[in-house]
Design a protein around this motif. Structure first.
Motif, PDB file in Angstrom:
ATOM      1  N   ARG A 189      57.237  33.777  31.687  1.00  0.00           N
ATOM      2  CA  ARG A 189      57.165  32.635  32.611  1.00  0.00           C
ATOM      3  C   ARG A 189      57.847  32.950  33.942  1.00  0.00           C
ATOM      4  O   ARG A 189      57.297  32.692  35.021  1.00  0.00           O
ATOM      5  N   CYS A 192      55.794  35.237  36.033  1.00  0.00           N
ATOM      6  CA  CYS A 192      54.683  34.530  36.673  1.00  0.00           C
ATOM      7  C   CYS A 192      55.172  33.639  37.813  1.00  0.00           C
ATOM      8  O   CYS A 192      54.560  33.584  38.884  1.00  0.00           O
ATOM      9  N   GLN A 193      56.265  32.928  37.593  1.00  0.00           N
ATOM     10  CA  GLN A 193      56.765  32.014  38.616  1.00  0.00           C
ATOM     11  C   GLN A 193      57.301  32.741  39.833  1.00  0.00           C
ATOM     12  O   GLN A 193      57.098  32.289  40.970  1.00  0.00           O
ATOM     13  N   SER A 240      53.759  29.014  32.421  1.00  0.00           N
ATOM     14  CA  SER A 240      53.254  30.312  32.877  1.00  0.00           C
ATOM     15  C   SER A 240      51.872  30.171  33.487  1.00  0.00           C
ATOM     16  O   SER A 240      51.583  30.741  34.546  1.00  0.00           O
ATOM     17  N   ASN A 244      50.950  31.149  37.466  1.00  0.00           N
ATOM     18  CA  ASN A 244      49.985  32.192  37.830  1.00  0.00           C
ATOM     19  C   ASN A 244      49.108  32.435  36.607  1.00  0.00           C
ATOM     20  O   ASN A 244      49.413  33.287  35.765  1.00  0.00           O
ATOM     21  N   ARG A 247      47.652  36.094  35.774  1.00  0.00           N
ATOM     22  CA  ARG A 247      48.706  37.051  35.382  1.00  0.00           C
ATOM     23  C   ARG A 247      49.295  36.672  34.034  1.00  0.00           C
ATOM     24  O   ARG A 247      49.614  37.536  33.215  1.00  0.00           O
ATOM     25  N   ALA A 248      49.431  35.375  33.791  1.00  0.00           N
ATOM     26  CA  ALA A 248      49.948  34.931  32.500  1.00  0.00           C
ATOM     27  C   ALA A 248      49.062  35.445  31.368  1.00  0.00           C
ATOM     28  O   ALA A 248      49.551  35.987  30.368  1.00  0.00           O
TER      29      ALA A 248
END
Length: 502
Positions: A189, A192-193, A240, A244, A247-248
């Motif tokens: 997470r 992604c963030q 997540s 994104n 990508r997650a």
């Protein structure tokens, strides 16, 4: 610490929400205050927002003494006296802002199960702040701003990892992640963030420990329970995807989490598609590309500033989940997936329900909505606007405008992720559909009252109640949506003429 970083943290520390600290420190001169965790990290990354969670650690003062001062300055709630955490709202602060967490330094002794919150926690107002930071999950979260000395405390070099854009476990990755296996999901997470990579040894630990996320343990009541509840898994997965989505999904696959938590998705990998429509590759590749479209600036522009809902993102991720079970290789060489929309819809709903995605707070995730979006995702691609009934379009796209918009957005992502062998993806069909819907919207059942009721239809034609009346009402609605009739008298004339033709 470089001066620019000091300025960022001083600006954070001077927020109006923290104005009460000057009074508290005057009243309690032996108390030591530190701003910790995500707020410090985000300030250094220039990611602070007005709803930022603020977490404070205080040393050198006991609960009763601190409570007596804080109660004069705002609202205080004790989150269990054994937990050593206060929720504080300064007087005059906006109710829309989150409460400030105030805690004493603590150590945590993991119970060894890897279960969420399986810790023996010890709070100690005299514990050095460095020992409190040592229990935290990742180095970028093990940072503290010392109010007394105006300096950043960084015992695990989290500032360097911010510069390198790395998520790194504090101390030994296997040991730290094993303490609470939900930290695997948190690592993804945060990646992604923040747009970070996961440091190599931390990533190796994530991959190694991923199969344990489905483990169970025996509770005090001798029942078998999941080590990591589905509600915690759901929260991290959704965060997540929100941050994104493409990508997650890629990190879920690479870490083994697809196999462990999302087994319905694993068969998308390697499921080939007809190259004339899908030169981009297998179903998995197509799905990742579709999610990239969903989070693109072009999506926002096309839909006039809208961003996709989490339901839309989930539907994009799951829209072709039924393809692996319906693939058919024909003798002439072409590939088809007949029924993948309906079969996939059932699988998508089961996944959403099993993972309890609807439990995530501040999100609207309806299993039936996900089912509906996956079930009808092919309609915008295949619809023949010259022959489709207007009532059909109104039912799918206009009677529930939110659902209709989500379906259009899903189709946008699906179309642009389907790359034909001989050219570029086209949105022409979708644009024509949206233009047709704009014309219909003013005459839809959702916005315009039908010109005649069932009773009026029966009275006009002298009919008794029955299936014939329902059929005629549907034809009348079709004529109204097509713009053939505009008022009740015209509707009656149309009915009489229609019956004569029949």
């Amino acid at each position: 610490m470089i001066e620019a970083d000091r300025d960022k943290l001083q600006n954070l520390a001077s927020q109006p929400q923290l104005g009460f600290l000057s009074l508290v420190r005057e009243r309690l001169p032996k108390s030591e205050w530190f701003l910790v965790g995500g707020a410090v990290r985000d300030a250094l990354l220039d990611r602070i927002n007005e709803r930022q969670d603020l977490d404070l650690v205080v040393r050198g003062v006991g609960l009763n003494e601190l409570m007596a001062v804080l109660e004069e300055l705002g609202q205080v709630d004790v989150v269990g006296r054994n937990f050593g955490v206060l929720k504080f709202r300064p007087e005059g602060s906006s109710p829309n802002l989150p409460a400030i967490d105030i805690a004493w330094p603590r150590t945590e002794q993991a119970g060894g199960s890897g279960a969420y919150r399986d810790f023996e926690i010890s709070f100690d107002p005299d514990l050095p702040i460095e020992e409190d930071l040592a229990r935290r999950d990742f180095t970028v979260n093990a940072l503290a701003w010392d109010f007394a000395h105006n300096e950043l405390l960084d015992p695990f070099f989290g500032r360097n990892d911010l510069k390198k854009r790395l998520i790194r476990a504090v101390e030994d990755p296997i040991a730290r992640l094993s303490e609470d296996l939900s930290r695997l999901l948190r690592a993804i997470r945060f990646a992604c963030q923040l747009g970070f990579d996961i440091e190599e040894q931390t990533w190796t630990a994530c991959v190694q420990l991923a199969p344990k996320l489905n483990d169970t343990h025996q509770t005090d009541s001798s029942e078998e329970d999941r080590i990591i509840p589905y509600e915690i898994i759901a929260k991290e997965l959704v965060k997540s995807l929100r941050a994104n989505a493409s990508r997650a999904l890629e990190l879920f696959l690479a870490s083994g989490l697809v196999q462990v938590l999302l087994p319905e998705l694993r068969h998308m990998v390697g499921t080939e598609q007809p190259v004339e429509y899908h030169s981009e590759g297998d179903v998995w590749t197509h799905t990742v590309l579709a999610l990239r479209q969903a989070i693109s600036s072009e999506f926002i522009q096309f839909f006039n500033g809208e961003i996709p809902t989490i339901e839309t993102l989930l539907a994009v991720a799951l829209h072709d989940i039924g393809k692996s079970g319906t693939i058919n290789h024909h003798p002439d060489g072409h590939i088809s997936f007949h029924g993948h929309d309906s079969i996939g819809a059932d699988s998508a709903r089961e996944l959403v329900e099993r993972l309890r995605l609807s439990s995530v707070t501040n999100e609207v995730i309806r299993p039936e909505r996900i089912w509906w979006l996956v079930r009808w995702h092919m309609f915008p691609l295949l619809v023949d606007l010259d022959h489709v009934r207007k009532t059909r379009l109104a039912a799918l796209f206009l009677d529930d405008p939110e659902a209709g918009q989500q379906l259009l957005q899903l189709s946008y992502c699906d179309r642009l992720a389907s790359i034909p062998q001989n050219g570029k993806s086209s949105l022409d069909g979708l644009i024509k559909l949206m233009d047709e819907l704009k014309e219909l919207s003013g005459r839809s059942a959702n916005e315009t009252k039908w010109l005649l009721s069932g009773e009026e239809v029966m009275e006009t034609l002298g009919l008794e109640p029955g299936p014939e009346v329902g059929r005629l009402i549907e034809e009348l609605h079709e004529a109204q949506l097509s713009g053939e009739i505009y008022d009740p008298d015209g509707a009656k004339d149309w009915l009489l003429q229609y019956r004569k033709i029949e």
